[in-house]
Write a protein that holds these residues in place. Sequence first.
Motif, PDB file in Angstrom:
ATOM      1  N   ASP A 118      52.635  27.426 -18.284  1.00 17.71           N
ATOM      2  CA  ASP A 118      51.834  26.865 -17.205  1.00 17.71           C
ATOM      3  C   ASP A 118      50.515  27.601 -16.985  1.00 17.71           C
ATOM      4  N   GLU A 119      50.510  28.902 -17.227  1.00 14.39           N
ATOM      5  CA  GLU A 119      49.297  29.681 -16.965  1.00 14.39           C
ATOM      6  C   GLU A 119      48.179  29.280 -17.921  1.00 14.39           C
ATOM      7  N   SER A 120      47.010  28.966 -17.379  1.00 16.20           N
ATOM      8  CA  SER A 120      45.888  28.523 -18.211  1.00 16.20           C
ATOM      9  C   SER A 120      45.386  29.630 -19.132  1.00 16.20           C
ATOM     10  N   ASP A 121      45.582  30.882 -18.716  1.00 16.95           N
ATOM     11  CA  ASP A 121      45.112  32.015 -19.522  1.00 16.95           C
ATOM     12  C   ASP A 121      46.280  32.800 -20.127  1.00 16.95           C
ATOM     13  N   PHE A 122      47.377  32.105 -20.391  1.00 15.19           N
ATOM     14  CA  PHE A 122      48.558  32.774 -20.940  1.00 15.19           C
ATOM     15  C   PHE A 122      48.227  33.574 -22.196  1.00 15.19           C
ATOM     16  N   LEU A 123      47.412  33.019 -23.065  1.00 14.94           N
ATOM     17  CA  LEU A 123      47.087  33.687 -24.329  1.00 14.94           C
ATOM     18  C   LEU A 123      46.382  35.024 -24.125  1.00 14.94           C
ATOM     19  N   LEU A 124      45.761  35.205 -22.973  1.00 12.60           N
ATOM     20  CA  LEU A 124      44.928  36.388 -22.760  1.00 12.60           C
ATOM     21  C   LEU A 124      45.664  37.528 -22.068  1.00 12.60           C
ATOM     22  N   ALA A 125      46.948  37.342 -21.764  1.00 11.58           N
ATOM     23  CA  ALA A 125      47.721  38.417 -21.135  1.00 11.58           C
ATOM     24  C   ALA A 125      47.829  39.606 -22.088  1.00 11.58           C
ATOM     25  N   GLN A 174      44.321  23.779 -23.885  1.00 11.94           N
ATOM     26  CA  GLN A 174      44.406  25.239 -23.958  1.00 11.94           C
ATOM     27  C   GLN A 174      43.471  25.837 -25.007  1.00 11.94           C
ATOM     28  N   LEU A 175      42.748  24.988 -25.727  1.00  8.04           N
ATOM     29  CA  LEU A 175      41.879  25.479 -26.812  1.00  8.04           C
ATOM     30  C   LEU A 175      40.768  26.394 -26.311  1.00  8.04           C
ATOM     31  N   GLU A 176      40.359  26.209 -25.083  1.00  9.05           N
ATOM     32  CA  GLU A 176      39.205  26.940 -24.566  1.00  9.05           C
ATOM     33  C   GLU A 176      39.383  28.448 -24.678  1.00  9.05           C
ATOM     34  N   THR A 177      40.624  28.940 -24.480  1.00  8.47           N
ATOM     35  CA  THR A 177      40.840  30.390 -24.489  1.00  8.47           C
ATOM     36  C   THR A 177      41.144  30.946 -25.882  1.00  8.47           C
ATOM     37  N   VAL A 178      41.286  30.076 -26.887  1.00  4.24           N
ATOM     38  CA  VAL A 178      41.691  30.552 -28.209  1.00  4.24           C
ATOM     39  C   VAL A 178      40.659  31.487 -28.848  1.00  4.24           C
ATOM     40  N   PRO A 179      39.348  31.185 -28.829  1.00  3.64           N
ATOM     41  CA  PRO A 179      38.403  32.144 -29.427  1.00  3.64           C
ATOM     42  C   PRO A 179      38.470  33.536 -28.801  1.00  3.64           C
ATOM     43  N   GLN A 180      38.593  33.583 -27.479  1.00  3.16           N
ATOM     44  CA  GLN A 180      38.700  34.876 -26.802  1.00  3.16           C
ATOM     45  C   GLN A 180      39.994  35.587 -27.187  1.00  3.16           C
ATOM     46  N   PHE A 181      41.074  34.829 -27.283  1.00  2.28           N
ATOM     47  CA  PHE A 181      42.354  35.377 -27.739  1.00  2.28           C
ATOM     48  C   PHE A 181      42.212  35.991 -29.128  1.00  2.28           C
ATOM     49  N   LEU A 182      41.607  35.275 -30.035  1.00  2.00           N
ATOM     50  CA  LEU A 182      41.448  35.769 -31.404  1.00  2.00           C
ATOM     51  C   LEU A 182      40.581  37.029 -31.443  1.00  2.00           C
ATOM     52  N   ASP A 183      39.528  37.047 -30.644  1.00  2.00           N
ATOM     53  CA  ASP A 183      38.666  38.230 -30.597  1.00  2.00           C
ATOM     54  C   ASP A 183      39.439  39.452 -30.111  1.00  2.00           C
ATOM     55  N   ARG A 184      40.317  39.251 -29.135  1.00  2.62           N
ATOM     56  CA  ARG A 184      41.067  40.383 -28.577  1.00  2.62           C
ATOM     57  C   ARG A 184      42.149  40.864 -29.544  1.00  2.62           C
ATOM     58  N   VAL A 199      53.263  28.130 -26.759  1.00  2.00           N
ATOM     59  CA  VAL A 199      52.287  28.320 -25.693  1.00  2.00           C
ATOM     60  C   VAL A 199      52.017  27.010 -24.966  1.00  2.00           C
ATOM     61  N   GLN A 200      52.143  25.892 -25.647  1.00  2.00           N
ATOM     62  CA  GLN A 200      51.858  24.601 -25.015  1.00  2.00           C
ATOM     63  C   GLN A 200      52.738  24.341 -23.791  1.00  2.00           C
ATOM     64  N   ASP A 227      51.354  31.698 -35.801  1.00  2.00           N
ATOM     65  CA  ASP A 227      51.092  30.275 -35.598  1.00  2.00           C
ATOM     66  C   ASP A 227      50.732  30.020 -34.142  1.00  2.00           C
ATOM     67  N   LEU A 228      49.601  29.381 -33.921  1.00  2.00           N
ATOM     68  CA  LEU A 228      49.138  29.042 -32.584  1.00  2.00           C
ATOM     69  C   LEU A 228      49.562  27.621 -32.245  1.00  2.00           C
ATOM     70  N   LEU A 229      50.490  27.483 -31.312  1.00  2.00           N
ATOM     71  CA  LEU A 229      50.891  26.163 -30.829  1.00  2.00           C
ATOM     72  C   LEU A 229      50.326  25.987 -29.430  1.00  2.00           C
ATOM     73  N   VAL A 230      49.179  25.340 -29.371  1.00  2.90           N
ATOM     74  CA  VAL A 230      48.516  25.064 -28.096  1.00  2.90           C
ATOM     75  C   VAL A 230      48.164  23.586 -28.055  1.00  2.90           C
ATOM     76  N   ASN A 231      47.986  23.057 -26.855  1.00  6.36           N
ATOM     77  CA  ASN A 231      47.484  21.688 -26.739  1.00  6.36           C
ATOM     78  C   ASN A 231      45.971  21.714 -26.573  1.00  6.36           C
ATOM     79  N   HIS A 232      45.361  20.549 -26.598  1.00  8.45           N
ATOM     80  CA  HIS A 232      43.892  20.492 -26.578  1.00  8.45           C
ATOM     81  C   HIS A 232      43.307  21.097 -25.307  1.00  8.45           C
TER      82      HIS A 232
END
Length: 277
Positions: A109-116, A141-151, A105-106, A134-139
């Motif tokens: 380019d899309e900032s909300d890639f995880l949420l597609a 991209q962390l902002e969307t991770v909680p929402q990703f996990l919830d979904r 994921v790192q 395994d979540l491979l994100v950079n710092h």
Amino acid sequence: MRIDAHHHLWRYDPSVFGWIASGSAIARDFATEDLRSALDDAALDAAIAVQARQSPEETRFLLNAARQEPAIIGVVGWIDLRAPNITALLDEHTDPLVVGYRHVVQDEDESDFLLAGTFINGVRAVVEQGLTYDLLVNHGQLETVPQFLDRVGEGRFVLDHAAKPDIAGQGWQPWADRISAVGERRDVWCKVSGLVTEADHTAWTPDDVERYLDHVLAVFGPERLIWGSDWPVCLLAASYDRVVDLVADWVARCCPDAEAAIFGGNALRAYAIGRAR
């Protein structure tokens, strides 16, 4: 059992590994024989191979390596998580050595890639089959991770490289708060791996890294930290032994009772190795 929970193997091809600088320490093949030597020198018993290319061939390559080298007890492979037939693909590629999957994921380019939606469905299919994601994100991209996990819902998730904080630039916020939010999910483990390559490759010191180690210890607790070398990528900044010693020395001072967990037991739990998934 002492485990390196994050390493790579590859046959180097500049056209495939464009992110590897020509002439660098890692611009060559890394095979099971190299891994075996590194493990033996560091008195490690086992390892988990993690994908470095986004292709089905990569997973087959790692599985073949695992069958050649008994020390490789699990493979985190790649599969097209956005495929509409993802459940059928997972069924087709079932293998006891596959413990999970990962997407780079790192590099998206899309900032909300995880949420597609298609990606969420793919990851949900992975965890519903008892595998780990395994979540491979950079710092950033962390902002969307909680929402990703919830979904996605409940499962087992491993955050690689502590989400790659900007150690070289002494970056702290918003990484610190964002990883704290991720750590609130009890089904997420954090790999203390790949940190030396986020520091200054030629001048880093243990003090540079330990500030970040202290924070993830406070957030995840010793029961959800997993050590991995990120070998051979780590060779850009440190020898294998130095990467082992960095975390081993820190654990000995900060949480000595958790040494067996951080260097093995937590990886076995996170990847459900040795028990039915």
